[in-house]
Design a protein around this motif. Structure first.
Motif, PDB file in Angstrom:
ATOM      1  N   LYS A  42      55.157   6.398 -29.218  1.00 36.69           N
ATOM      2  CA  LYS A  42      54.090   6.484 -28.408  1.00 36.69           C
ATOM      3  C   LYS A  42      54.583   6.244 -26.736  1.00 36.69           C
ATOM      4  O   LYS A  42      53.123   6.611 -26.000  1.00 36.69           O
TER       5      LYS A  42
ATOM      6  N   PRO B 139      60.217   0.641 -40.150  1.00 35.35           N
ATOM      7  CA  PRO B 139      60.236   0.030 -39.796  1.00 35.35           C
ATOM      8  C   PRO B 139      59.442  -1.339 -39.953  1.00 35.35           C
ATOM      9  O   PRO B 139      58.222  -1.467 -40.657  1.00 35.35           O
ATOM     10  N   ASN B 140      60.286  -2.905 -39.566  1.00 36.04           N
ATOM     11  CA  ASN B 140      59.606  -3.779 -40.904  1.00 36.04           C
ATOM     12  C   ASN B 140      58.725  -4.780 -39.842  1.00 36.04           C
ATOM     13  O   ASN B 140      59.015  -6.132 -39.856  1.00 36.04           O
ATOM     14  N   GLY B 141      57.939  -4.231 -39.321  1.00 37.15           N
ATOM     15  CA  GLY B 141      56.877  -5.063 -38.281  1.00 37.15           C
ATOM     16  C   GLY B 141      57.586  -5.453 -37.165  1.00 37.15           C
ATOM     17  O   GLY B 141      59.213  -5.278 -36.884  1.00 37.15           O
TER      18      GLY B 141
ATOM     19  N   ALA C  50      58.488  -1.247 -29.170  1.00 37.04           N
ATOM     20  CA  ALA C  50      58.512   0.158 -29.361  1.00 37.04           C
ATOM     21  C   ALA C  50      58.704   0.432 -30.629  1.00 37.04           C
ATOM     22  O   ALA C  50      59.269   1.553 -30.569  1.00 37.04           O
TER      23      ALA C  50
ATOM     24  N   ARG D 217      48.535   5.894 -36.526  1.00 39.17           N
ATOM     25  CA  ARG D 217      46.712   5.764 -36.190  1.00 39.17           C
ATOM     26  C   ARG D 217      46.755   7.170 -34.540  1.00 39.17           C
ATOM     27  O   ARG D 217      45.424   7.637 -34.702  1.00 39.17           O
TER      28      ARG D 217
ATOM     29  N   MET E 278      62.604  -2.451 -27.591  1.00 36.87           N
ATOM     30  CA  MET E 278      63.260  -2.206 -29.128  1.00 36.87           C
ATOM     31  C   MET E 278      62.349  -0.994 -29.716  1.00 36.87           C
ATOM     32  O   MET E 278      61.933  -0.073 -29.105  1.00 36.87           O
TER      33      MET E 278
ATOM     34  N   LEU F  76      48.278  -9.451 -27.104  1.00 42.84           N
ATOM     35  CA  LEU F  76      50.120  -8.949 -27.771  1.00 42.84           C
ATOM     36  C   LEU F  76      51.050  -8.872 -25.775  1.00 42.84           C
ATOM     37  O   LEU F  76      51.489  -7.971 -25.870  1.00 42.84           O
TER      38      LEU F  76
ATOM     39  N   SER G 264      53.583  -5.405 -25.667  1.00 42.11           N
ATOM     40  CA  SER G 264      53.231  -3.987 -26.695  1.00 42.11           C
ATOM     41  C   SER G 264      53.255  -2.909 -26.223  1.00 42.11           C
ATOM     42  O   SER G 264      53.099  -2.876 -25.103  1.00 42.11           O
ATOM     43  N   VAL G 265      53.836  -1.708 -26.848  1.00 37.96           N
ATOM     44  CA  VAL G 265      53.462  -0.464 -26.377  1.00 37.96           C
ATOM     45  C   VAL G 265      52.051  -0.018 -25.529  1.00 37.96           C
ATOM     46  O   VAL G 265      52.497   0.728 -24.469  1.00 37.96           O
TER      47      VAL G 265
ATOM     48  N   GLY H  22      57.090   0.825 -33.393  1.00 41.28           N
ATOM     49  CA  GLY H  22      56.142   1.331 -34.349  1.00 41.28           C
ATOM     50  C   GLY H  22      55.936   2.745 -34.029  1.00 41.28           C
ATOM     51  O   GLY H  22      56.215   3.493 -33.142  1.00 41.28           O
ATOM     52  N   GLN H  23      55.391   3.583 -35.138  1.00 37.88           N
ATOM     53  CA  GLN H  23      55.345   4.467 -35.578  1.00 37.88           C
ATOM     54  C   GLN H  23      53.852   4.776 -35.263  1.00 37.88           C
ATOM     55  O   GLN H  23      54.128   6.056 -34.942  1.00 37.88           O
TER      56      GLN H  23
ATOM     57  N   LYS I  50      45.122   3.027 -28.758  1.00 35.00           N
ATOM     58  CA  LYS I  50      45.868   2.627 -30.416  1.00 35.00           C
ATOM     59  C   LYS I  50      44.678   4.022 -31.124  1.00 35.00           C
ATOM     60  O   LYS I  50      46.122   4.763 -32.189  1.00 35.00           O
TER      61      LYS I  50
ATOM     62  N   LYS J 248      49.394   1.668 -45.438  1.00 36.10           N
ATOM     63  CA  LYS J 248      49.200   2.741 -44.388  1.00 36.10           C
ATOM     64  C   LYS J 248      49.590   4.014 -45.238  1.00 36.10           C
ATOM     65  O   LYS J 248      49.897   4.450 -45.906  1.00 36.10           O
TER      66      LYS J 248
ATOM     67  N   GLN K 120      65.169  -2.207 -34.297  1.00 36.68           N
ATOM     68  CA  GLN K 120      64.482  -3.134 -35.337  1.00 36.68           C
ATOM     69  C   GLN K 120      65.166  -2.548 -36.801  1.00 36.68           C
ATOM     70  O   GLN K 120      65.367  -0.944 -36.727  1.00 36.68           O
TER      71      GLN K 120
HETATM   72  P1  UTP Z   1      50.710  -1.606 -34.039  1.00 36.67           P
HETATM   73  O1  UTP Z   1      50.428  -2.561 -34.860  1.00 36.67           O
HETATM   74  O2  UTP Z   1      49.797  -1.346 -33.025  1.00 36.67           O
HETATM   75  O3  UTP Z   1      51.370  -1.151 -35.115  1.00 36.67           O
HETATM   76  O4  UTP Z   1      51.461  -2.125 -33.110  1.00 36.67           O
HETATM   77  P2  UTP Z   1      52.304   0.585 -34.742  1.00 36.67           P
HETATM   78  O5  UTP Z   1      52.721   0.908 -35.772  1.00 36.67           O
HETATM   79  O6  UTP Z   1      52.460   0.503 -33.499  1.00 36.67           O
HETATM   80  O7  UTP Z   1      50.303   1.527 -34.493  1.00 36.67           O
HETATM   81  P3  UTP Z   1      49.684   2.134 -36.657  1.00 36.67           P
HETATM   82  O8  UTP Z   1      48.941   0.628 -36.800  1.00 36.67           O
HETATM   83  O9  UTP Z   1      50.833   2.555 -37.366  1.00 36.67           O
HETATM   84  O10 UTP Z   1      48.702   2.739 -35.540  1.00 36.67           O
HETATM   85  C1  UTP Z   1      51.085  -2.904 -32.115  1.00 36.67           C
HETATM   86  C2  UTP Z   1      53.025  -2.968 -30.942  1.00 36.67           C
HETATM   87  O11 UTP Z   1      53.949  -3.328 -32.517  1.00 36.67           O
HETATM   88  C3  UTP Z   1      54.887  -2.371 -31.847  1.00 36.67           C
HETATM   89  C4  UTP Z   1      54.172  -1.869 -32.174  1.00 36.67           C
HETATM   90  O12 UTP Z   1      55.371  -0.429 -30.613  1.00 36.67           O
HETATM   91  C5  UTP Z   1      52.938  -2.365 -30.618  1.00 36.67           C
HETATM   92  O13 UTP Z   1      53.998  -1.871 -29.716  1.00 36.67           O
HETATM   93  N1  UTP Z   1      55.770  -1.866 -33.812  1.00 36.67           N
HETATM   94  C6  UTP Z   1      54.514  -2.806 -34.621  1.00 36.67           C
HETATM   95  C7  UTP Z   1      56.784  -2.696 -33.637  1.00 36.67           C
HETATM   96  O14 UTP Z   1      57.707  -2.758 -32.107  1.00 36.67           O
HETATM   97  N2  UTP Z   1      57.595  -2.073 -34.462  1.00 36.67           N
HETATM   98  C8  UTP Z   1      56.908  -2.203 -35.293  1.00 36.67           C
HETATM   99  O15 UTP Z   1      57.254  -2.036 -36.855  1.00 36.67           O
HETATM  100  C9  UTP Z   1      56.012  -2.589 -35.519  1.00 36.67           C
END
Ligand code: UTP
Length: 404
Positions: free
Chosen positions: A108, A200-202, A95, A101, A145, A307, A229-230, A97-98, A382, A331, A176
């Motif tokens: 999220k 966040p670094n992915g 969790a 989208r 996370m 995922l 994934s969240v 990610g930003q 998404k 992005k 992370q």
């Molecule tokens: P996404 O690839 O959908 O990315 O993440 P995102 O950041 O959530 O959404 P967009 O692309 O900005 O719209 C897939 C999963 O990986 C997690 C997200 O929270 C989601 O559960 N994730 C993604 C992380 O935990 N860290 C990250 O740095 C990126």
């Protein structure tokens, strides 16, 4: 300060020297720390993004189909339930990610997808996990996370909602790592007048961050981690049948997959690359591969990843420190413009540096594709509308009898 100034000069970031020289006290210390922690080898990738097209010899991989899973259900279930009851399985919620989208500033998982009453994404995920706990008569440690950008808000939200009925002593948080954000000329960007922009670094960094946070120590019996994934509100988490099937298969990891609905669907597919399990992204597939069929006329590369992976912890330990590619991704990142105004860009304006969990499948070497029925287990959110959206997920939840 000289040292930091030298670093900026050395890496062609002179535009930040006035910022550095204008700061005092805590703000200066924070800015210096930001610059000190930058991995410049990663930042330099903006010039030469790693060639991700250089795949090895790619072949289809065998997996468990829905029919085979149904035929062996009892055996898999039994093995999975006993692993869960022995405390061998933990769940890792990504969790950090930003969710750009979706366009909400809140985490999220805090997004309300309800129609007649509030239904939060986190609530749905925890409800799915609670079903498994009830079925197996045990609790599953849940590691969440977050990132520096949403850690406080995530903890606060879950605590305010009493973890949606999940026992708090089975929940741990970890954050992370972050990576700097650069413009299309490789220049570091500012998030505020006193702070460089980091993001966040992915999701590929989850394992190193989990280890760094030492939260696994609280649950020494864990041998398998189900990472998810969240945004997929229908997924089964710590699904005992999936756990049992993966353990009995003798592979180092399992991946829940759905059948691709058409040859060009934009999902990564599981395959073998030079004999080792791997995920190939949709944009890496040739037309020939996308349309290749097996002896029954089905798509040969049809196992789309969603995922939801089960990783063997011992194997993960062995992979620690091994190379995983950094993806340079365009992005939309909110930053300060050249006049110092905060802007939310309408188009992509920056490169982010991300490692991806799908690249870990290759490090695991063997992976079991485990097919699930798309309409039953795959409702990713998404976007707000359209494909993979709040709208489509709502329909799928209703189709599965969930009141929203
Ligand atoms: P996404 O690839 O959908 O990315 O993440 P995102 O950041 O959530 O959404 P967009 O692309 O900005 O719209 C897939 C999963 O990986 C997690 C997200 O929270 C989601 O559960 N994730 C993604 C992380 O935990 N860290 C990250 O740095 C990126």
């Amino acid at each position: 300060m000289k040292n930091i100034k030298d670093i900026l000069i050395q890496h062609n970031q002179q535009h930040l020297i006035p910022v550095l020289e204008s700061l005092r006290g805590d703000e200066l210390a924070r800015f210096e720390k930001q610059i000190e922690q930058i991995d410049w080898d990663t930042v330099d990738l903006w010039k030469h993004p790693e060639d991700l097209s250089g795949k090895g010899r790619v072949e289809p991989i065998n997996g468990l189909t829905c029919t085979e899973i149904r035929q062996n259900r009892d055996k898999f279930l039994q093995a999975g339930v006993s692993a869960l009851q022995a405390g061998k399985v933990g769940a890792v919620l990504l969790a950090g990610g930003q969710g750009t989208r979706l366009g909400s500033d809140a985490p999220k998982g805090a997004y309300d997808i309800g129609i007649t009453h509030p239904v939060y994404i986190f609530e749905r995920l925890i409800a799915n996990l609670k079903d498994v706990c009830l079925q197996c008569g045990c609790n599953v440690p849940l590691f969440v996370m977050t990132s520096d950008l949403n850690d406080g808000a995530t903890r606060e939200f879950l605590s305010k909602h009493d973890y949606f009925g999940y026992p708090e002593q089975f929940v741990r948080f970890f954050t992370q790592d972050m990576a700097p954000v650069v413009d299309f000329e490789g220049k570091l960007m500012l998030e505020s007048p006193t702070k460089a922009a980091f993001s966040p670094n992915g999701n590929g960094g989850w394992y190193s961050s989990l280890v760094k946070a030492r939260v696994l120590n609280d649950f020494p019996d864990i041998e398998w981690l189900n990472v998810f994934s969240v945004d997929n509100v229908l997924q089964r988490i710590a699904d005992p049948i999936f756990v049992g099937a993966t353990i009995l298969s003798g592979t180092n990891c399992g991946a829940k997959v759905v059948r691709k609905c058409d040859p060009y669907e934009k999902v990564g597919v599981l395959c073998l690359e030079d004999g080792i399990s791997s995920v190939i992204e949709y944009y890496e597939m040739t037309d020939e591969m996308a349309n290749a069929t097996d002896s029954q006329g089905n798509l040969a590369y049809s196992f789309g990843v969603i995922l939801n992976y089960l990783f063997n912890l011992e194997k993960l330990h062995q992979t620690a420190g091994k190379h995983i590619p950094v993806h340079v991704v365009k992005k939309k990142v909110p930053v300060l413009d050249s006049d110092g105004n905060a802007v939310k860009p309408a188009a992509e304006n920056a490169y982010k540096f991300e490692t991806l969990i799908l690249d870990m499948v290759r490090l695991m070497e063997t992976c079991l594709p485990f097919e699930v029925v798309r309409e039953r287990e795959f409702a990713p959110i998404k976007n707000k509308t359209g494909v993979d959206s709040v709208e489509s997920a709502r329909k799928l939840l209703q189709f599965n009898g969930v009141e929203i």
